[in-house]
Design a protein around this motif. Structure first.
Motif, short mmCIF file in Angstrom:
data_model
loop_
_atom_site.label_atom_id
_atom_site.label_comp_id
_atom_site.label_asym_id
_atom_site.label_seq_id
_atom_site.Cartn_x
_atom_site.Cartn_y
_atom_site.Cartn_z
N LEU B 356 60.17 13.71 -5.45
CA LEU B 356 59.99 12.41 -5.88
C LEU B 356 58.56 11.78 -6.39
O LEU B 356 57.43 12.38 -5.90
N MET B 357 58.23 11.08 -7.38
CA MET B 357 57.20 10.59 -7.80
C MET B 357 56.55 9.35 -7.29
O MET B 357 57.40 8.73 -6.88
N SER B 358 55.29 9.11 -7.19
CA SER B 358 54.87 7.95 -6.78
C SER B 358 54.30 7.01 -8.20
O SER B 358 54.18 7.42 -9.19
N MET B 359 54.16 5.73 -7.72
CA MET B 359 53.95 4.69 -8.72
C MET B 359 52.49 3.95 -8.35
O MET B 359 52.51 3.44 -7.27
N ASP B 360 51.70 3.68 -9.39
CA ASP B 360 50.55 2.64 -9.24
C ASP B 360 51.08 1.46 -9.60
O ASP B 360 51.90 1.25 -10.67
N PHE B 361 51.19 0.55 -8.78
CA PHE B 361 51.78 -0.71 -8.68
C PHE B 361 51.28 -1.59 -9.73
O PHE B 361 51.59 -2.67 -10.14
N ALA B 362 49.95 -1.57 -9.99
CA ALA B 362 48.96 -2.40 -10.75
C ALA B 362 49.94 -2.63 -12.14
O ALA B 362 50.11 -3.56 -12.64
N PRO B 363 50.13 -1.51 -13.02
CA PRO B 363 50.65 -1.87 -14.31
C PRO B 363 52.16 -2.60 -14.35
O PRO B 363 52.33 -3.71 -14.86
N PRO B 364 53.06 -2.13 -13.16
CA PRO B 364 54.15 -2.97 -13.29
C PRO B 364 54.22 -4.54 -12.80
O PRO B 364 54.93 -5.17 -13.10
N ILE B 365 53.34 -4.65 -11.79
CA ILE B 365 53.04 -5.80 -11.40
C ILE B 365 52.81 -6.99 -12.50
O ILE B 365 53.16 -8.05 -12.52
N ALA B 366 51.86 -6.36 -13.46
CA ALA B 366 51.25 -7.36 -14.60
C ALA B 366 52.46 -7.38 -15.59
O ALA B 366 52.56 -8.29 -16.12
N THR B 367 53.15 -6.23 -16.02
CA THR B 367 53.96 -6.35 -17.12
C THR B 367 55.48 -5.81 -16.95
O THR B 367 56.15 -5.70 -18.10
N GLY B 368 55.62 -5.26 -15.71
CA GLY B 368 57.22 -4.87 -15.50
C GLY B 368 57.32 -3.25 -16.02
O GLY B 368 58.39 -2.69 -15.87
N ASP B 369 56.32 -2.75 -16.50
CA ASP B 369 56.36 -1.63 -17.21
C ASP B 369 56.39 -0.41 -15.88
O ASP B 369 55.10 0.09 -15.63
N THR B 370 57.50 0.14 -15.55
CA THR B 370 57.41 1.13 -14.53
C THR B 370 56.97 2.52 -14.62
O THR B 370 56.28 3.04 -13.86
N LEU B 371 57.19 2.78 -16.06
CA LEU B 371 56.91 4.12 -16.40
C LEU B 371 55.36 4.24 -16.51
O LEU B 371 54.59 5.10 -16.18
#
Lengths: 107, 455
Positions: B356-371
């Protein structure tokens, strides 16, 4: 005649009361996200009003809060002016009564 | 017997209230000299700050020995774990300012906002600077002004968590209240009652209605917090607790029929019949909010809306990329039936190694870009060889709070009627046994008598 009048009266009363029932039952439940511009606690501490600026429409909505958990959060400033809130409230006449009042929070 | 239980409960409750009523003996001194942080407390309580640095609340991690597929010599917790209730950790989601969204707005985000340091002294830091940064008052003050606790950017661009260090807050201290604990615990998992879905309001919880609060059950000594064996609460201070202890024995009922069950059925199973909160999230698709920020899409229920799932649990944990939950069986001699909330989360797995990979939430919070979030987290962790593919993970959360009034505890028919809450077959009982366990013979007389008494 007197009897008929009283029946009419009774019916009128019934009509009015059923109308009022309909009125409360039709109180709308609404949702919004907005920023608090003003919080006012009642002197007895048992209710408060918060003015929210809708994030979408910029319209100001005044919401009445009565649940203890939220009131407590106003008192110790866990919720303050400037916070963004997600709320569900019931609109009935001129009053909007909060059913849910939470700070928006990501994960 | 039940009279004795009442007396004990009352005793616990009184303990709770009397202790809170008296003033803290350091009050005068603090009012006179003001509050300069932990060193003020340490003039009378030496060593408390250093002691705190060694606990889970500071380190967000500890060695863990009851979970599969981890290194027993390393420490695990919110600091570094990766799961799908919150698809990151303190490392990849270190407190930061998110890039501006389409409306030009930014905000601060980070898992370590739920850490009682100032971020300059962060999760697991040590030394005298760390000691002096501890927010003692967040747990100990009744007059904490929470508007003073927030993330701010300093002139030199550093992001710090501020604290209420006023004399007013420091002069009003004592044992932590529910509110002190709930500052962080209520919103765990991304919002009020999301992860745990239990309410500690008086109406919802029998103990709270009698004045028994968090620290009456979690009897903290030297800042070591006793905890249980929830399959997703790994980090611990080395002290475990269950419902059985100072207040309750393992056979607490006046009625032997219930006591016979406690070897095989955990207390929580009968006494915590409902839970709530989030039951599913999708971290691969975030929803746009009215304010222009995005949030992971979440399915949730109110507290008390979810019926738990019941499984055998021997207090050891199965841990794979797809599943984190209880191990155990009817026959291992160690398991009991416990209640759980099942949560299913969708996130990205690395096709190269299945993890399982983890995610830095800062980019998707701003743009929705989860990748972009996955790429940023991979960079922070130094993972170069990866190919993200979406997939689901199932995790079990123990249901250990919100004890219901006793007239709503599960009774004979809740389990032994044919449509009862337990799936006996799935729990390992043979067809013959299930027939016996669902035969009204087991409970008819008893419930009839109860019904007559109540009529």
């Amino acid at each position: 005649m007197k009897k008929i009048l009283s029946i009419v009266m009774v019916m009128a009363v019934m009509l009015i009361s059923s109308l009022t029932v309909v009125k409360t039952a039709s109180a709308e439940e609404l949702k919004m996200t907005g920023t608090i511009t003003k919080i006012e606690l009642a002197a007895d501490g048992k209710s408060a009003t918060a003015v929210l600026k809708d994030s979408k429409t910029e319209a100001s909505v005044t919401i009445t809060i009565t649940d203890d958990l939220t009131l407590d959060k106003f008192k110790d400033k866990r919720i303050v002016e400037g916070d963004e809130i997600r709320t569900k409230y019931e609109k009935s006449g001129d009053t909007n009564t909060s059913k849910m009042f939470k700070k928006t929070a990501g994960c | 017997m039940s009279g004795r239980i009442v007396a004990i409960v009352l005793g616990c409750a009184m303990l709770a209230t009397t202790v809170q009523a008296k003033d803290h003996p350091g009050k005068e001194q603090i009012l006179k000299d003001g509050y300069q942080g932990p060193k003020t407390c340490e003039t009378c309580h030496p060593g408390k700050a250093r002691e705190f640095l060694g606990t889970v609340h500071w380190k967000h991690a500890s060695k863990v020995d009851h979970v599969d597929n981890i290194n027993p010599n390393e420490e695990y917790g919110m600091k570094n774990r990766i799961y799908t209730m919150c698809n990151g950790n303190d490392i990849v989601n270190n407190l930061k300012e998110v890039p501006p969204n389409a409306l030009g707005k930014t905000k601060f985000t980070g898992c370590n906002t739920c850490h009682p340091g100032d971020h300059t002294s962060d999760v697991g830091s040590t030394g005298s600077e760390a000691e002096q940064s501890i927010d003692c008052l967040i747990c100990h003050s009744f007059k904490y002004d929470f508007s003073k606790r927030k993330a701010v950017k300093t002139k030199d661009g550093k992001i710090v968590m501020t604290q209420d260090r006023s004399t007013e807050a420091a002069a009003n201290i004592g044992k932590p209240t529910i509110k002190n604990c709930m500052v962080c615990h209520e919103a765990a998992g991304g919002g009020a009652m999301i992860k745990r879905g239990f309410s500690m309001a008086k109406e919802a919880e029998v103990h709270v209605s009698k004045g028994i609060i968090c620290v009456d059950c979690h009897q903290v000594k030297n800042h070591k917090f006793p905890t249980g064996r929830d399959p997703n609460n790994w980090a611990h201070d080395g002290i475990y607790m269950t419902c059985v202890g100072e207040c309750h024995s393992a056979k607490p009922h006046g009625d032997a029929a219930y006591n016979k069950h406690t070897d095989k059925i955990a207390c929580q199973t009968c006494h915590i019949p409902k839970t709530g909160g989030a039951f599913s999230k999708d971290f691969t698709k975030w929803e746009k909010q009215a304010n222009g920020f995005y949030e992971p899409s979440t399915l949730k229920r109110e507290v008390n809306e979810t019926t738990p799932v019941y499984s055998w649990y021997n207090l050891t944990v199965s841990n794979t990329p797809q599943f984190i939950g209880p191990k155990g069986s009817r026959t291992d001699g160690k398991s009991k039936i416990y209640p759980f909330k099942i949560f299913q989360g969708k996130a990205y797995f690395n096709k190269k190694d299945g993890q399982l990979m983890s995610m830095d939430f800062a980019p998707p919070i701003a743009t929705g870009d989860t990748l972009a979030g996955v790429a940023s987290a991979a960079k922070i962790l130094g993972i170069k060889d990866y190919e993200p593919v979406p997939g689901w993970q199932t995790i079990y959360f123990g249901s250990n709070h919100q004890v219901t009034p006793k007239n709503k505890a599960l009774n004979c028919a809740n389990c032994h009627a044919v449509n009862g809450v337990l799936n006996f077959k799935e729990l390992g009982y043979s067809i013959k046994e299930v027939e016996k366990l669902t035969n009204p013979e087991l409970y008819f007389e008893k419930l009839l008598k109860q019904q007559q008494e109540n009529e």
